[in-house]
Design a protein around this motif. Structure first.
Motif, PDB file in Angstrom:
ATOM      1  N   PRO A 101       0.861  -1.249   0.022  1.00  0.00           N
ATOM      2  CA  PRO A 101      -0.027   0.036   0.005  1.00  0.00           C
ATOM      3  C   PRO A 101       0.836   1.249  -0.214  1.00  0.00           C
ATOM      4  CG  PRO A 101       0.079  -1.016   2.282  1.00  0.00           C
ATOM      5  CD  PRO A 101       0.857  -2.021   1.360  1.00  0.00           C
ATOM      6  N   VAL A 102       1.143   1.919  -1.295  1.00  0.00           N
ATOM      7  CA  VAL A 102       1.680   3.079  -1.246  1.00  0.00           C
ATOM      8  C   VAL A 102       0.766   4.076  -1.734  1.00  0.00           C
ATOM      9  CG1 VAL A 102       3.698   4.273  -2.444  1.00  0.00           C
ATOM     10  CG2 VAL A 102       3.923   1.920  -1.431  1.00  0.00           C
ATOM     11  N   ALA A 103       0.511   5.176  -1.309  1.00  0.00           N
ATOM     12  CA  ALA A 103      -0.425   6.157  -1.649  1.00  0.00           C
ATOM     13  C   ALA A 103      -0.092   7.325  -2.627  1.00  0.00           C
ATOM     14  CB  ALA A 103      -1.117   6.954  -0.501  1.00  0.00           C
ATOM     15  N   PHE A 104       1.282   7.634  -2.730  1.00  0.00           N
ATOM     16  CA  PHE A 104       1.792   8.638  -3.448  1.00  0.00           C
ATOM     17  C   PHE A 104       2.456   7.997  -4.628  1.00  0.00           C
ATOM     18  CE2 PHE A 104       0.945  11.462  -0.214  1.00  0.00           C
ATOM     19  CZ  PHE A 104       1.231  12.790  -0.507  1.00  0.00           C
ATOM     20  N   PRO A 105       2.726   8.833  -5.790  1.00  0.00           N
ATOM     21  CA  PRO A 105       3.268   8.608  -6.789  1.00  0.00           C
ATOM     22  C   PRO A 105       4.864   8.871  -6.765  1.00  0.00           C
ATOM     23  CG  PRO A 105       2.617  10.922  -7.377  1.00  0.00           C
ATOM     24  CD  PRO A 105       2.221  10.350  -5.754  1.00  0.00           C
ATOM     25  N   PHE A 106       5.370   8.120  -7.637  1.00  0.00           N
ATOM     26  CA  PHE A 106       6.860   8.421  -7.650  1.00  0.00           C
ATOM     27  C   PHE A 106       7.153   9.619  -8.561  1.00  0.00           C
ATOM     28  CE2 PHE A 106       6.897   3.714  -6.870  1.00  0.00           C
ATOM     29  CZ  PHE A 106       8.052   3.677  -6.160  1.00  0.00           C
ATOM     30  N   GLU A 107       8.281  10.396  -8.375  1.00  0.00           N
ATOM     31  CA  GLU A 107       8.704  11.361  -9.220  1.00  0.00           C
ATOM     32  C   GLU A 107      10.014  11.278  -9.858  1.00  0.00           C
ATOM     33  OE1 GLU A 107       9.585  16.188  -8.841  1.00  0.00           O
ATOM     34  OE2 GLU A 107       9.471  15.079  -7.126  1.00  0.00           O
ATOM     35  N   PHE A 108      10.077  11.427 -11.382  1.00  0.00           N
ATOM     36  CA  PHE A 108      11.483  10.953 -11.702  1.00  0.00           C
ATOM     37  C   PHE A 108      11.908  12.157 -12.634  1.00  0.00           C
ATOM     38  CE2 PHE A 108      14.023   9.453 -15.390  1.00  0.00           C
ATOM     39  CZ  PHE A 108      14.717   8.280 -14.893  1.00  0.00           C
ATOM     40  N   ARG A 109      13.156  12.469 -12.527  1.00  0.00           N
ATOM     41  CA  ARG A 109      13.814  13.719 -13.039  1.00  0.00           C
ATOM     42  C   ARG A 109      15.043  13.400 -13.419  1.00  0.00           C
ATOM     43  NH1 ARG A 109      13.282  17.835  -7.898  1.00  0.00           N
ATOM     44  NH2 ARG A 109      13.269  16.106  -6.427  1.00  0.00           N
ATOM     45  N   TRP A 110      15.881  14.102 -14.039  1.00  0.00           N
ATOM     46  CA  TRP A 110      17.181  14.269 -14.223  1.00  0.00           C
ATOM     47  C   TRP A 110      17.869  15.408 -13.690  1.00  0.00           C
ATOM     48  CZ3 TRP A 110      18.153  12.854 -20.133  1.00  0.00           C
ATOM     49  CH2 TRP A 110      17.951  11.582 -20.329  1.00  0.00           C
ATOM     50  N   ALA A 111      19.245  15.557 -13.279  1.00  0.00           N
ATOM     51  CA  ALA A 111      19.982  16.422 -12.956  1.00  0.00           C
ATOM     52  C   ALA A 111      21.455  16.343 -13.145  1.00  0.00           C
ATOM     53  CB  ALA A 111      19.938  16.617 -11.376  1.00  0.00           C
ATOM     54  N   ALA A 112      22.405  17.450 -13.422  1.00  0.00           N
ATOM     55  CA  ALA A 112      23.694  17.320 -13.941  1.00  0.00           C
ATOM     56  C   ALA A 112      24.433  17.002 -12.633  1.00  0.00           C
ATOM     57  CB  ALA A 112      23.916  19.017 -14.336  1.00  0.00           C
ATOM     58  N   GLY A 113      25.767  16.647 -13.070  1.00  0.00           N
ATOM     59  CA  GLY A 113      26.890  16.113 -12.089  1.00  0.00           C
ATOM     60  C   GLY A 113      27.456  17.387 -11.605  1.00  0.00           C
ATOM     61  N   ASP A 114      28.228  17.140 -10.560  1.00  0.00           N
ATOM     62  CA  ASP A 114      29.000  17.926  -9.863  1.00  0.00           C
ATOM     63  C   ASP A 114      30.183  17.490  -9.427  1.00  0.00           C
ATOM     64  OD1 ASP A 114      28.414  17.224  -7.313  1.00  0.00           O
ATOM     65  OD2 ASP A 114      26.290  17.915  -7.356  1.00  0.00           O
ATOM     66  N   ASP A 115      31.109  18.390  -8.511  1.00  0.00           N
ATOM     67  CA  ASP A 115      32.270  17.823  -7.875  1.00  0.00           C
ATOM     68  C   ASP A 115      32.370  18.030  -6.348  1.00  0.00           C
ATOM     69  OD1 ASP A 115      32.191  20.622  -7.845  1.00  0.00           O
ATOM     70  OD2 ASP A 115      34.252  20.993  -8.833  1.00  0.00           O
ATOM     71  N   ILE A 116      31.060  18.312  -5.939  1.00  0.00           N
ATOM     72  CA  ILE A 116      30.849  18.508  -4.435  1.00  0.00           C
ATOM     73  C   ILE A 116      31.199  17.078  -3.537  1.00  0.00           C
ATOM     74  CG2 ILE A 116      29.464  19.177  -2.546  1.00  0.00           C
ATOM     75  CD1 ILE A 116      27.903  21.132  -5.037  1.00  0.00           C
ATOM     76  N   TRP A 117      31.943  17.178  -2.395  1.00  0.00           N
ATOM     77  CA  TRP A 117      32.202  16.014  -1.722  1.00  0.00           C
ATOM     78  C   TRP A 117      31.417  15.194  -1.342  1.00  0.00           C
ATOM     79  CZ3 TRP A 117      35.824  19.371   2.195  1.00  0.00           C
ATOM     80  CH2 TRP A 117      36.938  19.875   1.441  1.00  0.00           C
ATOM     81  N   ILE A 118      30.283  15.483  -0.935  1.00  0.00           N
ATOM     82  CA  ILE A 118      29.367  14.419  -0.538  1.00  0.00           C
ATOM     83  C   ILE A 118      27.936  14.528  -1.295  1.00  0.00           C
ATOM     84  CG2 ILE A 118      30.326  14.091   1.871  1.00  0.00           C
ATOM     85  CD1 ILE A 118      27.599  15.476   2.910  1.00  0.00           C
ATOM     86  N   SER A 119      28.341  15.106  -2.319  1.00  0.00           N
ATOM     87  CA  SER A 119      27.019  15.211  -3.268  1.00  0.00           C
ATOM     88  C   SER A 119      26.561  13.875  -3.926  1.00  0.00           C
ATOM     89  CB  SER A 119      27.271  16.257  -4.435  1.00  0.00           C
ATOM     90  OG  SER A 119      26.067  16.087  -5.344  1.00  0.00           O
ATOM     91  N   PRO A 120      25.510  13.571  -3.913  1.00  0.00           N
ATOM     92  CA  PRO A 120      25.172  12.026  -4.602  1.00  0.00           C
ATOM     93  C   PRO A 120      25.299  12.171  -6.187  1.00  0.00           C
ATOM     94  CG  PRO A 120      23.149  12.986  -3.903  1.00  0.00           C
ATOM     95  CD  PRO A 120      24.155  14.041  -3.364  1.00  0.00           C
TER      96      PRO A 120
END
Length: 419
Positions: free
Chosen positions: A317-336
């Protein structure tokens, strides 16, 4: 003792002091005299980043003003301002943020400090906009940091989780003010899977929402445009309908599929034009919990398909939708996103329904596809997981220790991962 809770209601704290300083001198005295310090903005983080039994600060009333650089390519803004306040003030100066997420109550410092992002094939998180920061250190002193001045502190502060001091102002990249055209329409899910790459290349911003039991998706695109603003319509009752459907799913979990197919089918197309600061954010009043994973771009759709199949197979039972998008890469130490261009999958659950178990069980799906979590959204990482996922984390930890050797800005959640 004061009581504090985050936006969703799942994170609670009883700080010894809850303070809203108005002057820099007052803030310095508060930080200097406290044993433990955390800062809160809108409380839109779902992880316990703001939990503390010490001093909890809110900087929304701290003195400061928007300062536009002579070349108009950057502004220096009070870090405690909400994105709503900031973007409105920038519009009045003929400027816009290069990107935003789809809500705007977060403080600028909170959005930067957690790596909050919008959507866009070639657009990074708000952390990537930062060119300089001013902060109050553990001893109450004011410190400036940029690539040229205190570079390790600057690198840490670009995505800091509040561990490098209290940011009072940030210098960020901006653009000349622009308008956006928003289009929202339903498409068969199979069509979206097949065509998302093309959508993301043709539009500056492209994303889609899909309920796990629906076979259609709601596609949203934003694109800069020179056109007249469309009239602002009457307030919609969609949030009230959605809340009712969530309550029905909570009461009758076996109806999740029919309810979600109804909600998707009832969704109407949208077309509007307006100032970027007004088009980016959406209304989000139905409370939810959220887990978000950022994945290598090519792994995004396979991971989403696997998660949807897992929910359907287990009739979860999951009531909400998934959200899917893109984002650019970076060089930040602990950025995903520091491994390159990313795909972002947000998994939500109605706040009144069980979420911890379903998130914990779904997380291995995203991890197995190379995913790393958004730091402000629910995750279950251990210190060993952080070490394995972030090759630069020891540089982050070393810079944190140099900046705050006494651990004033740590709390138990963050100490477990970064002390």
């Amino acid at each position: 003792m004061a009581n504090w809770t985050n936006w969703s209601g799942s994170v609670r704290a009883e700080p010894a002091q809850l303070a809203q300083p108005k002057s820099l001198a007052e803030l310095q005295d508060l930080v200097r005299g406290a044993g433990k310090v955390r800062v809160v903005g809108a409380g839109h983080s779902f992880t316990p980043l703001c939990e503390t039994d010490g001093l909890l600060l809110n900087l929304s009333e701290l003195e400061g003003e928007l300062v536009v650089a002579p070349d108009r390519k950057t502004v220096t803004a009070p870090a405690g301002w909400s994105l709503k306040r900031l973007t409105r003030a920038m519009w009045d100066e003929g400027l816009s943020l290069p990107n935003q997420g789809d809500v705007n109550p977060q403080s600028l410092a909170g959005a930067i400090g957690t790596g909050t992002h919008g959507t866009g094939r070639d657009l990074g998180s708000l952390s990537t906009l930062v060119q300089g920061v001013r902060s109050v250190a553990a001893d109450g002193s004011v410190v400036e940091a940029s690539r040229a001045q205190n570079p390790d502190l600057f690198q840490g502060q670009r995505l800091s989780l509040g561990l490098f001091g209290v940011i009072t102002a940030a210098t960020i990249d901006v653009l000349p003010a622009y308008r956006l055209e928003e289009r929202v329409e339903k498409k068969p899910l199979a069509w979206v899977y097949e065509n998302f790459d093309d959508l993301a290349q043709r539009h500056r911003h492209a994303e889609f929402f899909v309920f796990p039991y629906a076979d259609e998706a709601i596609v949203k695109t934003l694109h800069p445009i020179e056109a007249e603003d469309t009239p602002r319509g009457k307030p919609s009752n969609e949030e009230d309908i959605f809340r009712f459907c969530c309550d029905m799913t909570r009461a009758f979990p076996f109806l999740a599929g029919p309810i979600q197919r109804f909600m998707t089918g009832a969704s109407g197309d949208v077309h509007k034009v307006g100032p970027a600061y007004r088009i980016f954010p959406s209304t989000r009043n139905v409370r939810f919990e959220e887990m978000e994973y950022e994945l290598p771009r090519e792994a995004g759709l396979p991971a989403l398909k696997a998660a949807i199949a897992w929910i359907r197979k287990g009739r979860r039972p999951v009531a909400f939708p998934f959200e899917f998008r893109w984002a650019a890469g970076d060089d930040i130490w602990i950025s995903p996103f520091n491994k390159g261009p990313g795909a972002s999958i947000s998994m939500h659950q109605y706040a009144k329904m069980p979420w911890r178990e379903v998130f914990a069980a779904a997380e291995p799906i995203f991890r197995s596809h190379g995913g790393r979590p958004h730091w402000g959204k629910r995750h279950f990482l251990s210190r060993a997981d952080v070490d394995a996922l972030y090759p630069a984390v020891e540089r982050f930890r070393a810079a944190r220790r140099a900046t705050d050797p006494g651990g004033k800005f740590l709390n138990p959640h963050l100490a477990e991962l970064f002390s």
